[in-house]
Scaffold this motif. Structure first.
Motif, short mmCIF file in Angstrom:
data_model
loop_
_atom_site.label_atom_id
_atom_site.label_comp_id
_atom_site.label_asym_id
_atom_site.label_seq_id
_atom_site.Cartn_x
_atom_site.Cartn_y
_atom_site.Cartn_z
N SER A 1 -3.43 -0.68 7.83
CA SER A 1 -2.08 -1.02 8.25
C SER A 1 -1.48 0.35 8.56
CB SER A 1 -1.39 -1.90 7.29
OG SER A 1 -1.01 -1.02 6.32
N GLU A 2 -0.58 0.14 9.63
CA GLU A 2 0.12 1.34 10.34
C GLU A 2 1.11 2.00 9.31
OE1 GLU A 2 2.99 2.68 13.85
OE2 GLU A 2 1.56 0.62 14.15
N LEU A 3 1.87 1.16 8.57
CA LEU A 3 2.65 1.53 7.51
C LEU A 3 2.20 2.24 6.22
CD1 LEU A 3 5.90 1.54 6.70
CD2 LEU A 3 5.41 -0.36 5.34
N GLY A 4 1.05 1.47 5.86
CA GLY A 4 0.38 1.91 4.68
C GLY A 4 -0.28 3.39 4.91
N SER A 5 -1.06 3.58 6.24
CA SER A 5 -1.55 4.68 6.56
C SER A 5 -0.63 5.86 6.69
CB SER A 5 -2.29 4.74 7.97
OG SER A 5 -3.30 3.73 7.81
N PHE A 6 0.84 5.55 7.31
CA PHE A 6 1.88 6.64 7.37
C PHE A 6 2.02 7.08 5.85
CE2 PHE A 6 6.42 7.72 7.24
CZ PHE A 6 6.34 8.25 8.34
N TYR A 7 2.56 6.22 5.03
CA TYR A 7 2.95 6.74 3.71
C TYR A 7 1.65 7.30 3.18
CZ TYR A 7 7.69 5.42 4.48
OH TYR A 7 8.79 5.34 4.56
N ILE A 8 0.51 7.10 3.12
CA ILE A 8 -0.81 7.65 2.58
C ILE A 8 -0.56 8.96 3.12
CG2 ILE A 8 -3.25 8.06 2.65
CD1 ILE A 8 -3.35 4.85 2.35
N ILE B 1 0.87 -1.01 0.01
CA ILE B 1 -0.14 0.16 0.07
C ILE B 1 0.98 1.37 0.03
CG2 ILE B 1 -1.63 1.37 1.39
CD1 ILE B 1 -2.81 -1.43 2.25
N ALA B 2 1.90 1.07 0.67
CA ALA B 2 2.90 2.40 1.10
C ALA B 2 3.46 2.60 -0.46
CB ALA B 2 3.84 2.05 1.96
N ILE B 3 3.86 1.59 -1.23
CA ILE B 3 4.55 1.82 -2.59
C ILE B 3 3.49 2.27 -3.71
CG2 ILE B 3 5.61 0.46 -4.53
CD1 ILE B 3 6.85 -1.46 -2.28
N ILE B 4 2.38 1.74 -3.54
CA ILE B 4 1.39 2.10 -4.46
C ILE B 4 0.93 3.69 -4.22
CG2 ILE B 4 -1.25 1.77 -5.11
CD1 ILE B 4 -0.45 -1.32 -4.68
N ALA B 5 1.10 4.09 -2.84
CA ALA B 5 0.60 5.50 -2.58
C ALA B 5 1.55 6.44 -3.39
CB ALA B 5 0.57 5.57 -1.20
N HIS B 6 2.61 5.97 -3.66
CA HIS B 6 3.56 6.81 -4.36
C HIS B 6 3.34 7.01 -5.90
CE1 HIS B 6 5.74 6.33 -0.52
NE2 HIS B 6 6.49 7.26 -0.87
N ILE B 7 2.77 6.23 -6.47
CA ILE B 7 2.57 6.20 -7.83
C ILE B 7 1.27 7.04 -8.51
CG2 ILE B 7 2.07 4.72 -9.92
CD1 ILE B 7 3.15 2.49 -8.11
N ILE C 1 -3.63 8.82 -8.92
CA ILE C 1 -4.38 7.56 -9.03
C ILE C 1 -3.84 6.57 -8.10
CG2 ILE C 1 -5.20 6.03 -10.54
CD1 ILE C 1 -5.03 8.09 -12.87
N GLY C 2 -2.54 6.29 -8.01
CA GLY C 2 -2.14 5.12 -7.18
C GLY C 2 -2.40 5.77 -5.72
N TRP C 3 -2.42 6.95 -5.36
CA TRP C 3 -2.60 7.36 -4.10
C TRP C 3 -4.03 6.97 -3.76
CZ3 TRP C 3 -6.11 10.53 -1.60
CH2 TRP C 3 -5.82 11.04 -0.40
N ILE C 4 -5.00 7.25 -4.83
CA ILE C 4 -6.39 6.98 -4.44
C ILE C 4 -6.29 5.33 -4.16
CG2 ILE C 4 -8.64 6.99 -5.54
CD1 ILE C 4 -7.92 9.75 -6.60
N ILE C 5 -6.03 4.60 -4.99
CA ILE C 5 -6.09 3.03 -4.99
C ILE C 5 -5.58 2.64 -3.44
CG2 ILE C 5 -5.01 1.25 -5.75
CD1 ILE C 5 -5.34 2.43 -8.61
N ALA C 6 -4.32 3.20 -3.28
CA ALA C 6 -3.82 3.02 -1.87
C ALA C 6 -4.63 3.18 -0.86
CB ALA C 6 -2.48 3.62 -1.50
N LEU C 7 -5.20 4.55 -0.79
CA LEU C 7 -6.38 4.73 0.05
C LEU C 7 -7.67 3.74 0.23
CD1 LEU C 7 -7.11 7.05 2.22
CD2 LEU C 7 -8.43 8.27 0.49
N VAL C 8 -7.79 3.14 -0.90
CA VAL C 8 -9.17 2.50 -1.05
C VAL C 8 -8.54 0.87 -0.47
CG1 VAL C 8 -10.85 1.11 -2.47
CG2 VAL C 8 -10.29 3.39 -2.80
N MET C 9 -7.34 0.73 -0.62
CA MET C 9 -6.81 -0.56 -0.25
C MET C 9 -6.59 -0.53 1.26
SD MET C 9 -4.15 -1.94 -3.14
CE MET C 9 -3.44 -3.09 -2.24
N ASN C 10 -6.27 0.47 1.96
CA ASN C 10 -5.81 0.77 3.33
C ASN C 10 -7.28 0.79 4.02
OD1 ASN C 10 -3.74 1.12 4.97
ND2 ASN C 10 -4.75 2.88 5.45
N ASN C 11 -8.42 1.29 3.44
CA ASN C 11 -9.55 1.32 4.07
C ASN C 11 -10.13 0.23 4.37
OD1 ASN C 11 -9.67 4.20 4.71
ND2 ASN C 11 -10.67 4.52 2.62
N SER C 12 -9.91 -0.94 3.32
CA SER C 12 -10.34 -2.38 3.62
C SER C 12 -9.45 -3.21 4.52
CB SER C 12 -10.52 -3.05 2.19
OG SER C 12 -9.47 -3.05 1.58
#
Length: 169
Positions: A102-109, A79-85, A88-99
């Protein structure tokens, strides 16, 4: 007549011998066919057993693959890596993280949202803003390296502020 009778007896003997030979050959063929049928049945049973083993192995492998896929998708590093793309990648990461938070994913979002907003603001400031966007790009690379390593590394200067400002994400 005696020669004819002898010839007839010889022919009958030969015919009897031929019948016996044919019967013996037929018996041998029947026995061999039975043996071949038994061998074929054994091979079919072995093939059936191998097919069951293969099916069980395939099920086990598929189950392991599914477990690995679940682990990869639940891993905040992805999720953290996808947020950097891009956005659109940030939106996808946000949706993935909502379901699956994860602490790391939220941090990088949160980090990427701050960098995206800064980049958007600096885009409209001529010359100085463009130079600052180069700095934002360097910060983005540093953030991406942190995400790839799986460590929470805040961006210099504003990273801690991004975490506070966007704590609801």
């Amino acid at each position: 007549m005696s020669d004819e009778k002898k010839l007839s007896d010889d022919l009958n003997d030969m015919l009897g011998d031929a019948k016996d030979g044919a019967k013996k050959a037929a018996d041998k063929v029947t026995d061999k066919a039975g043996e071949l049928a038994d061998d074929a049945k054994e091979l079919a049973d072995e093939a059936k057993e191998k097919a069951k083993e293969f099916a069980n192995d395939a099920k086990e492998t598929a189950s392991e693959f599914a477990d690995d896929a679940k682990e990869v998708l639940s891993n905040g590093k992805n999720i953290a890596i996808i947020a950097h793309i891009t956005l659109i990648g940030w939106i996808i990461a946000l949706v993935m993280n909502n379901s699956n938070k994860s602490e790391l994913g939220s941090f990088y979002i949160r980090q990427m949202l701050g960098l995206l907003i800064l980049s958007l603001v600096f885009m409209f400031i001529p010359v100085i803003g463009w130079i600052l966007n180069i700095l934002i790009f360097v910060l983005w690379i540093m953030s991406l390296v942190g995400a790839l390593s799986g460590e929470k590394k805040p961006t210099p200067v504003l990273g801690a502020h991004f975490q506070n400002w966007f704590s609801s994400l």
